[in-house]
Design a protein around this motif. Structure first.
Motif, PDB file in Angstrom:
ATOM      1  N   PRO A  34     -16.914  25.766 -18.481  1.00  8.39           N
ATOM      2  CA  PRO A  34     -16.763  24.948 -17.453  1.00  8.39           C
ATOM      3  C   PRO A  34     -15.471  24.624 -16.827  1.00  8.39           C
ATOM      4  O   PRO A  34     -14.290  24.634 -17.341  1.00  8.39           O
ATOM      5  N   THR A  94     -22.549  23.963 -23.439  1.00 11.62           N
ATOM      6  CA  THR A  94     -22.180  25.377 -22.701  1.00 11.62           C
ATOM      7  C   THR A  94     -21.485  26.276 -23.657  1.00 11.62           C
ATOM      8  O   THR A  94     -21.856  27.371 -23.472  1.00 11.62           O
ATOM      9  N   HIS A 126     -21.398  25.899 -16.206  1.00  7.51           N
ATOM     10  CA  HIS A 126     -21.589  24.948 -16.679  1.00  7.51           C
ATOM     11  C   HIS A 126     -23.143  24.699 -16.834  1.00  7.51           C
ATOM     12  O   HIS A 126     -24.124  25.414 -16.300  1.00  7.51           O
ATOM     13  N   ILE A 127     -23.461  23.888 -17.936  1.00  4.63           N
ATOM     14  CA  ILE A 127     -24.847  23.731 -18.018  1.00  4.63           C
ATOM     15  C   ILE A 127     -25.774  23.186 -16.995  1.00  4.63           C
ATOM     16  O   ILE A 127     -27.074  23.440 -16.809  1.00  4.63           O
ATOM     17  N   THR A 140     -24.835  28.720 -14.448  1.00  5.85           N
ATOM     18  CA  THR A 140     -25.311  28.395 -15.824  1.00  5.85           C
ATOM     19  C   THR A 140     -24.882  29.553 -16.572  1.00  5.85           C
ATOM     20  O   THR A 140     -24.582  30.621 -15.956  1.00  5.85           O
TER      21      THR A 140
END
Length: 362
Positions: free
Chosen positions: A26, A38, A233-234, A248
């Motif tokens: 991230p 993540t 990033h989730i 993602t």
């Protein structure tokens, strides 16, 4: 300021030398759960070699999220233990270096906003003395190779042996397509000056938006970059910083699968023979171009003499516009882009002006 204790190098030579080297994570560490999820999902792809996350985030204006701070470092430590992957963090001060090493961060990088300031780079370099840790140096925000080179030299003088470069693009007036214009020629020149240093491309900060990440990443690989740093990033759309440029972990894996991974060379005599023949043709054409340019400057010198004799200014705007328009028409027929024609003739024009200026003021 100097690190309180030498870092026991956790990253192996094999990990550092892996090509392509893929670094992801991230933009910013936000919560422990976000960091660990993540990291887990990135590790599950089997395509990521190193985890990254912003702990301290220098922002253009106050009031925006400036990073979770030191309390996020234990989260990265847990992510490392959970996945077995080394972790990387950006540092901008001696204290940040100390904190990162205290929590077993494997790789440090110097960000673009730090590279631009020699005082800040020196503070980081002083904190690195006696430490055995790899350091990556991002290009400065402004297109200045000397600042980038100076940052590398300061880190090297601190005793750091493993140094790499990160190309994240440059601030540029009039640029609308990218968050930071790639200016590939500057990165190529930096690599030419430092052929032994690893060069990583950062499509996230070049693009500023996820829809063109793949194109920039492919271009970097085609130019023989050693790896990529891409932010993941989730839940990208709800990220606390730089939401538009993150993807993602699963989308990252799809992107990496879509890249055509090329080689710098192959062990083929036929290939090398054909390449040598074509390169000799290039050499011959380059020699002819240099001869023609030299002849052009001789004519420019004669024009300068006539202008001096008749007290005429060097710059003739109408004539210059006519040269460009003529070049655009001919260049289009020859498959040459307007951008190239403009840059080429600008360079030739400035050399002509320089010649005439010397004559005028002799």
């Amino acid at each position: 300021m100097q690190a309180t204790q030498p870092n026991t190098k956790e990253i192996t030579q094999q990990q550092w030398n892996k090509r392509p080297l893929i670094i992801s994570g991230p933009c910013s560490a936000e919560t422990e759960e976000q960091v660990l999820e993540t990291a887990t999902r990135l590790n599950k792809t089997g395509k990521v070699d190193m985890l990254r996350s912003g702990i301290w985030k220098p922002r253009t204006r106050p009031g925006s999220f400036e990073g979770i701070g030191t309390k996020g470092l234990p989260w990265l430590q847990k992510a490392k233990q959970l996945t077995g992957l080394p972790v990387a963090v950006e540092v901008a001060t001696g204290k940040q270096v100390e904190d990162a090493l205290h929590f077993d961060v494997d790789v440090l990088w110097i960000g673009a906003r730090t590279t631009v300031n020699p005082f800040s780079v020196q503070e980081v370099a002083d904190a690195l003395r006696g430490v055995d840790v790899p350091v990556l140096v991002k290009n400065p925000i402004n297109p200045d190779l000397e600042l980038w080179t100076g940052a590398v030299e300061r880190v090297a003088k601190a005793g750091i042996k493993q140094i790499g470069l990160i190309h994240r693009g440059f601030s540029s007036y009039g640029n609308t397509e990218y968050r930071n214009a790639p200016m590939w020629h500057l990165a190529i020149e930096m690599k030419r000056r430092n052929p032994t240093l690893m060069m990583i491309n950062d499509p996230s900060h070049i693009c500023g938006r996820r829809d063109i990440l793949l194109d920039v990443a492919q271009n970097a690989i085609d130019l023989d970059y050693d790896g990529l740093m891409i932010e993941s990033h989730i839940d990208p759309d709800n990220a606390w910083s730089d939401a538009k440029q993150q993807v993602t972990p699963e989308r990252l894996a799809e992107m990496l699968d879509s890249i055509v991974w090329r080689r710098e060379d192959i062990p083929s005599e036929a290939f090398h023979a054909e390449m040598e023949k074509l390169r000799q043709q290039i050499n011959q054409l380059d020699d002819e171009l240099m001869q023609i340019l030299g002849q052009r400057m001789i004519v420019a010198d004669k024009i300068g003499e006539y202008k001096k004799q008749n007290n005429i200014t060097i710059l003739q705007t109408n004539r210059w516009n006519a040269i460009l328009e003529r070049a655009f028409l001919k260049g289009e027929k020859l498959g040459l882009s307007k951008e190239f024609i403009t840059k080429y003739f600008d360079a030739v024009h400035m050399e002509s002006i320089s010649h005439q200026n010397k004559i005028m003021n002799a």
